[in-house]
Design an enzyme around this catalytic site. Structure first.
Site, PDB file in Angstrom:
ATOM      1  CG  ASP A  41      -2.504   0.942   1.322  1.00  0.00           C
ATOM      2  OD1 ASP A  41      -2.420   1.460   0.583  1.00  0.00           O
ATOM      3  OD2 ASP A  41      -2.307   1.722   2.413  1.00  0.00           O
ATOM      4  CG  HIS A  42      -0.234   5.028   0.766  1.00  0.00           C
ATOM      5  ND1 HIS A  42      -0.743   6.392   0.057  1.00  0.00           N
ATOM      6  CD2 HIS A  42      -1.344   4.670   1.733  1.00  0.00           C
ATOM      7  CE1 HIS A  42      -2.308   6.157  -0.296  1.00  0.00           C
ATOM      8  NE2 HIS A  42      -2.782   5.232   0.943  1.00  0.00           N
TER       9      HIS A  42
ATOM     10  N   GLY B  62      -7.198   8.905   8.110  1.00  0.00           N
ATOM     11  CA  GLY B  62      -6.571   9.210   9.493  1.00  0.00           C
ATOM     12  C   GLY B  62      -8.256   9.961   9.882  1.00  0.00           C
TER      13      GLY B  62
ATOM     14  N   GLY C  66      -8.185   6.243   2.534  1.00  0.00           N
ATOM     15  CA  GLY C  66      -8.694   6.600   3.635  1.00  0.00           C
ATOM     16  C   GLY C  66     -10.594   5.866   3.895  1.00  0.00           C
TER      17      GLY C  66
ATOM     18  CB  SER D  83     -10.795   5.195   8.962  1.00  0.00           C
ATOM     19  OG  SER D  83     -10.045   4.060   9.271  1.00  0.00           O
TER      20      SER D  83
ATOM     21  CG  ASN E 160      -7.121   1.139   0.762  1.00  0.00           C
ATOM     22  OD1 ASN E 160      -7.556   0.191  -0.104  1.00  0.00           O
ATOM     23  ND2 ASN E 160      -6.027   1.710   0.099  1.00  0.00           N
TER      24      ASN E 160
END
Ligand code: 13P
Ligand code: ZN
Length: 277
Positions: A81-82, A175, A204, A206, A225
């Site tokens: 990831d990233h 975040g 993002g 969450s 994700n």
């Protein structure tokens, strides 16, 4: 069993649901995420992000991912990831990730295209699929530097890079949100889905709101994700102190991660996936 994400994300695109992508940061988290998938009898995407290198390096993450992933009773996509360092992403391709993300979304358009092309060529020659990002999903902890994805830019990017899936920016950020549930640009998402034939990815995830995420899956997001919510669930389980020994604490953390993982499968309606044997 370790597998590629290609067929799964294409099925999700066709049938309007999404797969959860869970970041893992230790053996506790990866075990809990796999257990959730096994109980639901659904495939799982397990991801290690380059930015987690200070806590767990790629070599260690690969050992965990390959060990727990290959003995899992459900298909496991092992995802980098990233990836921001091309050399590291290539090493990840060589050493066992079945899917990688090259993230040059903070660069100008042509540089993002060039870096992504280089990784696509390398990974495809070795049977590994590639995700890239156009527009930019920022982080809430600092000044949010998110940039919405433009339809024409996304089309040109997909065509020039031949990338397998595309992370887009429609209002989420990485975040914890400081200002509550975000407002997502569903019109832009619908336009992007119509303009592109490859699967779209939402970072993002969450605390982005269950309704938002379910609608995003219906409208064309094929992978969402999730990291922060899982880490927070583990932390909150620790703070509750419902245990008296360290093994009991680890079990409480795993239970919290497992329950939340199952919740996200439900939100994304991943059970629309039907095993094609
Ligand atoms: P969150 O931490 O906001 O869930 O974002 C996860 C992510 O996008 C990992 O790539
Ligand atoms: Zn992300």
């Amino acid at each position: 069993m370790l597998v590629s994400s290609k067929d799964y994300l294409e099925d999700a695109r066709k049938n309007h649901y999404a797969f959860p992508h869970f970041n893992y940061w230790d053996s506790n988290s990866i075990r809990a995420e796999i257990k959730a998938a096994e109980e639901l009898k659904l495939p799982v995407i397990l991801a290690w992000a380059e930015k987690h290198s200070p806590e767990i390096g790629m070599e260690d993450a690969l050992v965990l991912g390959k060990y727990f992933g290959s003995k899992a009773k459900v298909p496991v996509i092992l995802h980098l990831d990233h990836g921001v360092t091309p050399e590291l992403v290539k090493k990840g391709v060589d050493e066992g990730f079945t899917s990688v993300m090259i993230d040059a979304s903070d660069k100008d358009f042509d540089t993002n295209v060039a870096i992504t092309q280089e990784i696509v060529e390398y990974a495809h020659a070795r049977g590994v699929v590639v995700e890239a990002e156009i527009g930019h999903v920022g982080t809430n902890s600092t000044e949010d530097d998110s940039k919405y994805t433009e339809v024409d830019a996304a089309k040109e990017f997909a065509q020039r890079t031949q990338v397998d899936s595309l992370a887009i920016s429609i209002g989420t950020s990485h975040g914890v949100y400081k200002t509550g549930t975000p407002k997502l640009n569903f019109d832009r998402l619908a336009e992007l889905r119509n303009a592109l034939s490859i699967p779209l990815v939402l970072h993002g995830g969450s605390s982005s709101g269950n309704e938002n995420l379910r609608k995003a899956a219906e409208l064309g997001i094929t992978k969402v994700n999730i990291y922060t919510d899982l880490a927070m669930a583990s932390l909150h389980a620790t703070q509750k102190k419902t245990f008296t020994t360290e093994p009991e604490m680890a079990a409480a953390q795993r239970k919290a991660i497992e329950d939340l993982s199952k919740h996200y499968y439900d939100v994304f309606e991943t059970n629309k996936y039907v095993y094609q044997v």
